[in-house]
Scaffold this active site. Sequence first.
Site, PDB file in Angstrom:
ATOM      1  N   LYS A 103       0.650  -1.001  -0.284  1.00 45.86           N
ATOM      2  CA  LYS A 103       0.154   0.139   0.263  1.00 45.86           C
ATOM      3  C   LYS A 103       0.789   1.013   0.046  1.00 45.86           C
ATOM      4  CE  LYS A 103      -3.120   2.326   2.783  1.00 45.86           C
ATOM      5  NZ  LYS A 103      -3.757   2.813   3.671  1.00 45.86           N
ATOM      6  N   ALA A 191      -9.732   5.427   2.707  1.00 47.04           N
ATOM      7  CA  ALA A 191      -9.414   6.661   4.264  1.00 47.04           C
ATOM      8  C   ALA A 191     -10.424   7.385   4.741  1.00 47.04           C
ATOM      9  CB  ALA A 191      -7.936   7.605   4.547  1.00 47.04           C
ATOM     10  N   THR A 214      -9.454   3.246  11.236  1.00 48.80           N
ATOM     11  CA  THR A 214      -9.755   4.671  13.034  1.00 48.80           C
ATOM     12  C   THR A 214     -11.612   4.299  13.145  1.00 48.80           C
ATOM     13  OG1 THR A 214      -8.295   5.322  11.794  1.00 48.80           O
ATOM     14  CG2 THR A 214      -9.891   6.563  13.401  1.00 48.80           C
TER      15      THR A 214
END
Lengths: 266, 66
Positions: A103, A191, A214
């Site tokens: 990545k 993201a 997250t």
Amino acid sequence: MMLEFYGQQVASRLLMGTALFPSPDILQKAVRASHASIVTVSVRREAASAQSGQSSQSGQGFWELIRQLDVRVLPNTAGCKSVKEAVTTAKMARELFETNWIKLEVIANDDTLQPDLFGLVEAAKILCDEGFEVFPYTTEDLGAAERLLEAGCEILMPWGAPIGSARGLNNPFALESMRAYFPDTPLIIDAGIGAPSHAARAMEMGYDAVLLNTAIAKAGDPVHMAKAFAGAIEAGRSAFLAGVMEPRDMASPSTPVAGTPFFKLD
Amino acid sequence: MNIKLNGAEAETGAKTLKQLCDMLGYDLEAKIATAVNGEFMAKAERDNYQLASGDEIEIVAPRQGG
């Protein structure tokens, strides 16, 4: 047809990051609850004192924990700000994790963590030429996307919003354009996802997968949230395949008008 | 000699990168990767690499990532 990344069949459309979890145990349980078959990992400096034990805080301990999950790893170049840093980090990751997958992140700005598209294209070319299979963390910029494909990337990972921001899809119009422009390239939203509804929307647009970290790790109950994201991504995918109806400006009754009691012509 | 190890000043008696790794407790089975002065140094090359004063060595391990 089953989703494939660089010729490898992918069982789940949820790719999960492994950072920021309250504990290694919760991380393991969340990965299992998400049914993710690919998790992202990083390489970091290790203090000499940390390596001797098998603590999950040490690199060796963390690796053991990941091995137990029986998932494929996608190492990242997180935090790299130059082409050289990213290329060297990728090479260290390839040896460490024994995979050509990377990545690729080349970060332009600390506040937004947005990709440095010029550095990204340059690093992608170097790595593709050296046999890496690159998953570039990019924006929705179509020109940069084309350069990345020309460099040898077979997958694109546009951001939804800045990393860790939980803002969802900041620019849905551009993301829809990107999907339409590259109908045959695997596209992963990477993201910025905060809620399962964000992930579902990306999937409804026809994105092939979602990568997030997250939103699960920082949820009140990460294991439960992992399950919620798995469900949302599956629902969004099904909706895309089923074909979502076009919105319209005016109301249109769903109950038949014909036969309405007390109906009178005006 | 003085080197920089993971960003910090360090002194070592090691002659090669492999010796340095050994002295730090990383045997060949250890899950680490290395770089010297910003360039990747493969596991197989560590024995051949003669350390020089001022070398900047990175030793990394698997870690959580997003």
